[in-house]
Design a protein around this motif. Structure first.
Motif, short mmCIF file in Angstrom:
data_model
loop_
_atom_site.label_atom_id
_atom_site.label_comp_id
_atom_site.label_asym_id
_atom_site.label_seq_id
_atom_site.Cartn_x
_atom_site.Cartn_y
_atom_site.Cartn_z
N THR A 327 0.84 -1.19 0.00
CA THR A 327 0.00 0.00 0.00
C THR A 327 0.88 1.24 0.00
O THR A 327 2.11 1.15 -0.11
N THR A 331 -2.19 7.37 2.19
CA THR A 331 -2.96 6.62 1.21
C THR A 331 -3.47 7.54 0.12
O THR A 331 -3.50 8.76 0.26
N MET A 332 -3.90 6.95 -0.98
CA MET A 332 -4.48 7.73 -2.06
C MET A 332 -5.79 8.38 -1.61
O MET A 332 -6.18 9.43 -2.12
N ALA A 333 -6.47 7.74 -0.67
CA ALA A 333 -7.69 8.35 -0.12
C ALA A 333 -7.35 9.67 0.59
O ALA A 333 -8.11 10.65 0.50
N HIS A 336 -6.88 12.27 -2.04
CA HIS A 336 -8.19 12.68 -2.57
C HIS A 336 -8.85 13.71 -1.64
O HIS A 336 -9.42 14.70 -2.09
N PHE A 407 -8.20 12.46 -10.01
CA PHE A 407 -7.76 11.57 -8.95
C PHE A 407 -7.88 10.11 -9.39
O PHE A 407 -7.00 9.30 -9.10
N ASN A 408 -8.98 9.77 -10.04
CA ASN A 408 -9.17 8.38 -10.48
C ASN A 408 -8.08 7.96 -11.45
O ASN A 408 -7.60 6.81 -11.39
N TYR A 411 -5.06 7.53 -9.35
CA TYR A 411 -5.25 6.36 -8.49
C TYR A 411 -5.06 5.07 -9.29
O TYR A 411 -4.39 4.13 -8.82
N GLU A 412 -5.63 5.02 -10.48
CA GLU A 412 -5.49 3.80 -11.30
C GLU A 412 -4.04 3.58 -11.69
O GLU A 412 -3.56 2.42 -11.70
N GLN A 415 -2.23 2.30 -8.59
CA GLN A 415 -2.59 0.91 -8.32
C GLN A 415 -1.93 -0.03 -9.32
O GLN A 415 -1.51 -1.13 -8.96
#
Length: 565
Positions: A327, A331-333, A336, A407-408, A411-412, A415
């Motif tokens: 991880t 975090t990415m959260a 965001h 962000f998506n 995030y992708e 990941q």
């Protein structure tokens, strides 16, 4: 003397051009001599200079009227209607009462000239206020970059960043943009010029809050949020001050026009209505709204561009092994949440900009003092521009691009990068003891152990060659912690096999050492008789017979030690 065109309503000089032709004919008749000249023609000729002077003066005044009227801004024309009507009424004696032979033409022309001079002073003063205190402050608001320029810079777009709908307002009747008046420069010009200069300096200071030297700093996400929110609040206060200055300028503008209409205008059939004054105030209020929207949009666009550009990263995020998963920390959260907070704070900057106070000159009949124009009404709460900005479709779309969409994508990509390390997950998901026990049940040779050790040594080399940083947009992923953890896991597996080989080699060496120790004890016993001699000789014979076998037992131990070295 003058006449009004029934089609356009414009005033023009009413002089029969045949009179000028008569002047010329009379002159030639006198010069030729012998030609009888009517006395009436001679009398008219005596007034030629006066007629031409009146004609030139009246033509000049009408041109001046057209020129001055053309300098009035389109959106302010309703406020100047009483002044223009009064000027029209000053021309009115020439429409009905005066003739070219009247005795009071000179006072008539002087009265019109005085009215034109006063009107031009008012127009220049109003244009100066609009130019230096309204338009330039609107431009300053629109050009304000709300984010901290230490980490972000404005991005030029193909469209005009100052997308403020003031072109029609600032144009005059002849379609040109009025120039800064070159005459009648009074204290208002000095004040507004200094105000404009200070506004420009303040804006430059706000938009250049970094020295632009060195590398772009990398922040923790908390540091980034703190620095950006601080910058947004500081620059939001600047927007508020500029808006207040514009409101003050509009109130002063209304005050000057009101004073002129009250003390200079002598006759007007259609005074300025409260609705027309409200429309002027609403125009500049909407211009402020559009300027604030432009500032916020450009800042959101810069944030969007920066998050996906290949410029030096803003954030450093560690990739870590937190068994049973790989991880990031933070975090990415968390990232965001920070992006949402910054985008939300950009929109909230508009809450510092208040709508115009309704207590200052809602109509032209209310007296406005200078002190009232210099300050806002702080006693009554005033609505801000926040609701109008927050519901703007373009701003909502940009926020959607900055937060969920951008962000998506990041995030992708993160990941996907993290998923590349899942090929090592057997290092911590498989049970080491169980796997090793199954390996021992296959009765492995030294070559099998060597294969396993080479496997994990190669794995350690591969992990070492993993890049320490991976940039994805504005995010720099640091893999140092992950590499350390992976090498530790691979080292634990390698140590399991090496430890078993060490134990085997130690056991074999212990067996040989015990044999040699026992044999040495048998050789050092006293020889007192033939039986003792026979025993010693038996030991020596056994040593000779087992010498090759002992040497053969050392070979796997040496191979094992060589492998472990």
């Amino acid at each position: 003397g003058v006449q009004v065109c029934t089609e356009t309503g414009q005033i023009f000089v009413n002089l029969d051009r045949d009179i000028l032709h008569t002047f010329r004919e009379t002159k030639w008749m006198i010069r030729l001599g012998g030609v009888p000249v009517p006395e009436s023609a001679k009398t008219m000729l005596l007034q030629e200079d006066k007629f031409k002077r009146y004609l030139d003066h009246l033509v000049y005044l009408l041109r001046e009227q057209h020129r001055i009227s053309g300098k009035i801004r389109h959106n302010l024309q309703p406020l100047f209607r009483p002044a223009l009507e009064d000027l029209h009424f000053k021309f009115h004696p020439g429409l009905s009462q005066l003739t070219w032979t009247s005795l009071n033409i000179d006072p008539y022309l002087q009265k019109i000239a005085d009215a034109l001079l006063k009107l031009e002073e008012l127009v220049n003063k109003v244009n100066d206020i609009v130019d230096q205190r309204a338009d330039k402050n609107l431009q300053a608001i629109a050009q304000t970059f709300l984010l901290s320029s230490k980490s972000l810079n404005p991005v030029s777009e193909s469209t005009d960043p100052l997308n403020i709908n003031t072109n029609n307002a600032n144009s005059t009747e002849d379609g040109t943009t009025p120039r800064t008046p070159a005459v009648n420069k009074n204290s208002t010009t000095t004040t507004t010029a200094s105000t404009s200069s200070s506004s420009s300096s303040a804006m430059d200071s706000l938009n250049n809050d970094s020295d632009n030297e060195g590398d772009v700093p990398q922040y923790s996400i908390d540091e980034f949020a703190s620095s950006q929110i601080t910058a947004i609040k500081r620059k939001g206060a600047f927007l508020s001050s500029q808006s207040a200055e514009i409101e003050s300028a509009i109130n002063e503008l209304l005050h000057h026009i009101q004073a002129y209409n009250s003390w200079v205008v002598e006759q007007c059939n259609s005074p300025v209505s409260d609705n027309e004054v409200s429309e002027v105030r609403s125009f500049y209020q909407n211009s402020i709204l559009e300027a604030v929207k432009t500032s916020i949009k450009s800042s959101l666009y810069a944030l969007l561009h920066r998050m996906t550009s290949n410029e030096p990263a803003l954030f450093e995020i560690d990739v870590i092994l937190s068994v049973p998963a790989i991880t990031t920390t933070p975090t990415m959260a968390d990232l965001h949440v920070v992006l949402m907070a910054v985008a939300s704070e950009l929109v909230k900057a508009s809450s510092l900009v208040k709508v115009f106070s309704e207590t200052t000159a809602p109509g032209m009949t209310i007296s406005v003092s200078t002190s009232d124009m210099k300050r806002s009404d702080v006693s009554a709460p005033r609505e801000s521009l926040y609701s109008q900005v927050a519901n703007d479709d373009t701003i909502l779309a940009l926020i959607d691009d900055v937060t969920p969409s951008t962000f998506n994508r990041i995030y992708e990509a993160v990941q996907s990068f993290v998923a590349e390390f899942q090929r090592y997950n057997y290092l911590w998901t498989e049970n080491m003891q169980t796997t090793f026990a199954a390996f021992l049940r296959t009765h492995p040779t030294l070559e099998h152990f060597q294969q396993q050790l080479d496997r994990y040594q190669g794995l350690e080399r591969d992990i070492t060659h993993i890049g320490s940083y991976e940039q994805i947009g504005a995010v720099s992923l640091c893999t140092a912690s992950l590499k350390y953890s992976l090498k530790a896991e691979a080292g634990a597996w390698k140590a399991q096999y090496a430890r078993h080989l060490q134990e085997q080699a130690r056991d074999k060496l212990t067996s040989i050492s015990d044999y040699l120790a026992n044999t040495r004890k048998k050789l050092v016993i006293p020889v007192n008789d033939l039986d003792d001699l026979r025993a010693v000789m038996g030991v020596l014979l056994d040593i000779v017979q087992r010498e090759t076998d002992i040497e053969r037992q050392f070979v796997p131990v040496e191979d094992t030690l060589e492998l472990l070295r």
